[in-house]
Design a protein around this motif. Structure first.
Motif, PDB file in Angstrom:
ATOM      1  N   THR A  20      73.181 110.019  43.096  1.00  0.00           N
ATOM      2  CA  THR A  20      71.435 109.458  43.698  1.00  0.00           C
ATOM      3  C   THR A  20      70.912 108.441  43.079  1.00  0.00           C
ATOM      4  O   THR A  20      69.984 108.806  41.857  1.00  0.00           O
ATOM      5  CB  THR A  20      70.735 110.884  43.754  1.00  0.00           C
ATOM      6  N   PRO A  21      71.955 107.011  43.621  1.00  0.00           N
ATOM      7  CA  PRO A  21      71.146 105.731  42.617  1.00  0.00           C
ATOM      8  C   PRO A  21      69.645 105.584  42.635  1.00  0.00           C
ATOM      9  O   PRO A  21      69.002 104.677  41.017  1.00  0.00           O
ATOM     10  CB  PRO A  21      71.483 105.462  43.288  1.00  0.00           C
ATOM     11  N   VAL A  53      74.207 111.136  32.516  1.00  0.00           N
ATOM     12  CA  VAL A  53      75.280 111.462  32.916  1.00  0.00           C
ATOM     13  C   VAL A  53      74.988 113.022  33.494  1.00  0.00           C
ATOM     14  O   VAL A  53      74.978 113.786  33.128  1.00  0.00           O
ATOM     15  CB  VAL A  53      76.785 111.534  32.683  1.00  0.00           C
ATOM     16  N   LEU A  54      74.212 113.235  34.555  1.00  0.00           N
ATOM     17  CA  LEU A  54      72.514 114.091  35.417  1.00  0.00           C
ATOM     18  C   LEU A  54      73.550 114.828  36.111  1.00  0.00           C
ATOM     19  O   LEU A  54      73.898 113.290  36.846  1.00  0.00           O
ATOM     20  CB  LEU A  54      71.941 113.409  35.371  1.00  0.00           C
ATOM     21  N   SER A  67      71.773 104.576  33.337  1.00  0.00           N
ATOM     22  CA  SER A  67      71.657 106.452  33.548  1.00  0.00           C
ATOM     23  C   SER A  67      72.282 107.138  34.849  1.00  0.00           C
ATOM     24  O   SER A  67      71.914 106.284  35.451  1.00  0.00           O
ATOM     25  CB  SER A  67      70.215 106.672  33.258  1.00  0.00           C
ATOM     26  N   ARG A  68      73.188 107.854  35.100  1.00  0.00           N
ATOM     27  CA  ARG A  68      73.589 108.110  36.307  1.00  0.00           C
ATOM     28  C   ARG A  68      73.389 109.296  36.688  1.00  0.00           C
ATOM     29  O   ARG A  68      73.230 110.524  35.781  1.00  0.00           O
ATOM     30  CB  ARG A  68      74.977 107.921  36.150  1.00  0.00           C
ATOM     31  N   SER A  69      73.209 109.906  37.560  1.00  0.00           N
ATOM     32  CA  SER A  69      72.363 110.945  38.195  1.00  0.00           C
ATOM     33  C   SER A  69      72.688 111.597  39.460  1.00  0.00           C
ATOM     34  O   SER A  69      73.553 110.400  40.188  1.00  0.00           O
ATOM     35  CB  SER A  69      71.146 110.913  38.775  1.00  0.00           C
ATOM     36  N   PHE A  70      73.430 113.020  39.667  1.00  0.00           N
ATOM     37  CA  PHE A  70      74.374 113.471  40.773  1.00  0.00           C
ATOM     38  C   PHE A  70      73.235 114.708  41.398  1.00  0.00           C
ATOM     39  O   PHE A  70      73.000 115.239  40.790  1.00  0.00           O
ATOM     40  CB  PHE A  70      75.658 113.144  40.518  1.00  0.00           C
ATOM     41  N   VAL A  71      74.017 115.038  42.662  1.00  0.00           N
ATOM     42  CA  VAL A  71      73.696 115.918  43.134  1.00  0.00           C
ATOM     43  C   VAL A  71      74.768 116.541  43.906  1.00  0.00           C
ATOM     44  O   VAL A  71      74.932 115.797  44.620  1.00  0.00           O
ATOM     45  CB  VAL A  71      72.889 115.748  44.480  1.00  0.00           C
TER      46      VAL A  71
END
Length: 689
Positions: free
Chosen positions: A314-315, A362-363, A305-309
């Motif tokens: 945003t690890p 991927v968010l 899972s990977r998240s980004f803003v």
């Protein structure tokens, strides 16, 4: 310390002085990690422009003199005068903390840079920084020395520098082609601030560039490394966006296609808004939050899972990650309850691990002025984003599950069956674990006979050495501290678990022995608190075969016992490569010095030669642990007082798993391409023979 303490003891650090005094507060550290953080502060400014639709290419050049240059084709930093300071826009950006176009002034709808300190911090921590801006048919230029504007007489940081005395000058360096805009920044990191071994990591730079290219479709990021004799060039561009990113991250065969879940939501918040007069007035503003998510389930149990803003990673998650998991759980629980009879669920409840097993996600969210924790922006804190993401996920999944298309119906049905099977496996494993009597090392009759255990029952203080070969085991037995050091020998190279099935792995004697001795299970049922040792130390020969075995072991730990690595409990022993016996005149005993690399050996010999000392020839070169006697092995590799250990980080294990997937995985084409493209980089000196 003096007993007197009054106001004249207080110091006020103004401007960039504070950055140079406490650099870790702004960039995290002053080693290679901090150096890379500075580079990404500059690159992210160009990426923010591309995110707003300005510029489609960013070039990064690592020069041979240690400097780095970032070029873009965006709007260019403003060159006109900022009215409150009376300085040009370029000087404001590079010399004033908390100054920029990302504080709600309308220049950026959503951006990664938020605090207005990135460029000025990099400038403060640079021995020299040169900036060129193409705007209005002209090329404007300015130079800085440790944050102070002025002029250099030459092209290097050592050139004579003259600071401006009465007023700063943004000089015109030439003409720019009509309609061409952009910014070029080149800087030399300050050796007074960064450690001597701090260096730009090309692999890390390429990984982050690839990630950014996935997140900004159509943006090309080109990297050129000129630090070696033969420059290395790579370029990344992906038009498919996060769908391609999810496909790239997925580690297993698919159960579902890649699903794109998108939507928007609005919220209001009260924030201080800068007025033309310079005052900050609390104002209620409406924010638009855009959510874009790519999800895909596979047959495995690992979660990627990977998240980004605003394309900033945003690890450590945050409110957007919480909203995603909340919406996912709520919807899938309702679906399982609705199909409880068909799925034979009973009264059991889904848990988060059941849903996340085999998930690649991927968010990304885009939101103006998000609230982060700290300058490193690892956790999103904006509360309203949680509910918006949750609602978008629920609505998009509801539409997918209601689809009448044959493929959608088949995939949603398979997904529910997988989730329920994960739930049943978890419950079964827990029941088995609760009913089985936990045995300690003295009671256990199931531990492998070849395990040489330690006497201590203190887990935190105990160490398990996984030793290559029986010959090294014999020496290690004599050299260990039997109170807290246990030994487990392995014979040759273990199974390559990167392409083996779980059943093949468990049936392999060496893999099964390691899992059994560690005592905490494997895969999703791994329980870190049940591990029998505080440190797992991989002790292999200092040659190519030893590195191969260590990489195979790392792949096993990464795939099936990852919490041990995440908790920092897996280490690699560092045995010496050479033993140098230095002769001393008279009755003084000879001295034994161990070196750990060819460079260290040559430096030692140069030092001995200059001081007139002699050493025994030939210098002993260890090819394996078995060549050492017990005292030598204990002194150099096992004794806590003198040994050297390398802690294995998740990035190290990921790199090992990735390399084994390339070199020993099932896909032949990438391996062939790698061999063809890398063959010219292999010389005799890199072969340990």
């Amino acid at each position: 310390m003096t007993p007197e303490y009054s106001a004249h003891h207080l110091q006020v650090l103004e401007g960039l002085e504070a950055v140079r005094k406490r650099p870790g507060m702004y960039i995290g550290s002053t080693d290679s990690r901090g150096l890379m953080h500075c580079l990404w502060e500059i690159i992210d400014n160009s990426v923010d422009e591309a995110l707003g639709g300005y510029g489609d290419k960013i070039e990064i050049v690592l020069h041979s003199d240690g400097s780095v240059e970032v070029r873009d084709r965006a709007r260019g930093i403003p060159v006109d005068i900022e009215p409150r300071t009376g300085l040009s826009g370029v000087e404001v950006v590079f010399t004033k903390l908390h100054a920029g176009g990302k504080f709600g002034g309308g220049s950026y709808a959503a951006s990664g840079g938020l605090h207005g300190v990135g460029a000025s911090v990099v400038n403060a921590l640079s021995e020299r920084l040169d900036v060129e801006v193409d705007r209005g048919g002209k090329t404007w230029a300015m130079s800085f020395h440790r944050g102070e504007p002025g002029n250099f007489e030459g092209d290097t940081p050592d050139s004579t520098f003259t600071p401006f005395e009465f007023g700063s000058e943004l000089r015109v360096a030439g003409k720019a082609p009509r309609g061409v805009t952009g910014t070029r920044i080149r800087y030399w990191a300050d050796s007074q601030i960064f450690t001597k071994d701090a260096a730009f990591n090309l692999a890390e730079l390429e990984q982050r560039a690839r990630q950014t290219a996935f997140l900004v479709p159509g943006l090309e990021i080109a990297i050129r490394d000129e630090r070696e004799d033969e420059p290395i060039e790579t370029s990344y561009r992906f038009d498919g966006g996060i769908s391609e990113f999810a496909e790239f991250l997925a580690p297993d065969a698919p159960i579902t296609d890649i699903w794109r879940l998108t939507g928007t939501g609005t919220f209001t918040e009260t924030v201080p808004v800068l007025q033309p007069t310079g005052a900050m007035i609390p104002t209620e503003v409406e924010r638009l939050c855009e959510v874009d998510l790519a999800v895909r389930w596979g047959i495995g149990y690992e979660t990627s899972s990977r998240s980004f803003v605003n394309i900033i990673a945003t690890p450590k998650g945050g409110t957007h990650q919480q909203g995603f998991e909340q919406g996912l759980m709520k919807f899938l629980r309702s679906q399982v309850e609705q199909n409880a009879r068909r799925l034979k669920v009973g009264n059991d409840k889904l848990e988060k691990d059941d849903v996340l097993a085999g998930l690649t996600a991927v968010l990304t969210v885009r939101v103006p002025e998000p609230q982060f924790e700290g300058q490193t922006k690892e956790i999103l804190g904006t509360p309203a984003v949680r509910q918006i993401v949750s609602q978008v996920v629920t609505a998009a999944l509801k539409e997918r599950f209601a689809s009448t298309k044959r493929d959608d119906k088949a995939q949603t049905s398979q997904l529910l069956e997988k989730i329920v099977s994960e739930m049943k496996a978890r419950i079964s494993a827990r029941t088995h674990k609760e009913t089985q009597r936990r045995k300690n090392a003295l009671e256990s009759s199931t531990l492998p006979a070849k395990l040489v255990d330690c006497r201590s029952s203190d887990v935190a203080d105990s160490e398990l050495f996984i030793v290559e070969g029986d010959s090294a085991l014999g020496t290690a037995k004599l050299g260990r501290n039997s109170e807290y050091q246990a030994l487990l020998p392995i014979r040759g190279k273990i199974l390559n678990v990167q392409k083996a099935s779980i059943s093949d792995m468990l049936s392999n004697a060496e893999c099964a022995s390691i899992i059994q001795v560690v005592g905490a299970g494997s895969g999703r049922s791994f329980d870190l608190s049940a591990a029998r040792y505080g440190k797992i130390i991989l002790m292999s020969d200092a040659d190519v075969d030893g590195a191969h075995i260590r990489t195979l072991l790392l792949t096993l730990f990464f795939r099936y016992m990852r919490p041990l690595i995440e908790d920092g409990r897996v280490y690699a022993a560092v045995p010496p490569l050479h033993r140098v016996i230095v002769h001393h005149p008279g009755t003084k005993p000879n001295e034994m010095i161990y070196t750990y690399s060819e460079k260290e050996l040559h430096d030692l010999m140069k030092k001995l030669r200059s001081s007139g000392k002699k050493w025994q020839e030939p210098v002993q070169r260890y090819k394996g642990l078995g060549e050492m006697d017990a005292e030598q092995l204990a002194t150099t590799t096992m004794d806590r007082e003198g040994r050297l250990l390398r802690r294995v980080r998740v990035q190290d294990a990921e790199a090992a798993a990735s390399m084994f997937e390339l070199l020993m995985g099932n896909e032949v084409a990438p391996r062939r391409d790698f061999i063809v493209t890398s063959s010219d980089q292999l010389g005799r000196e890199r072969i340990d023979a």
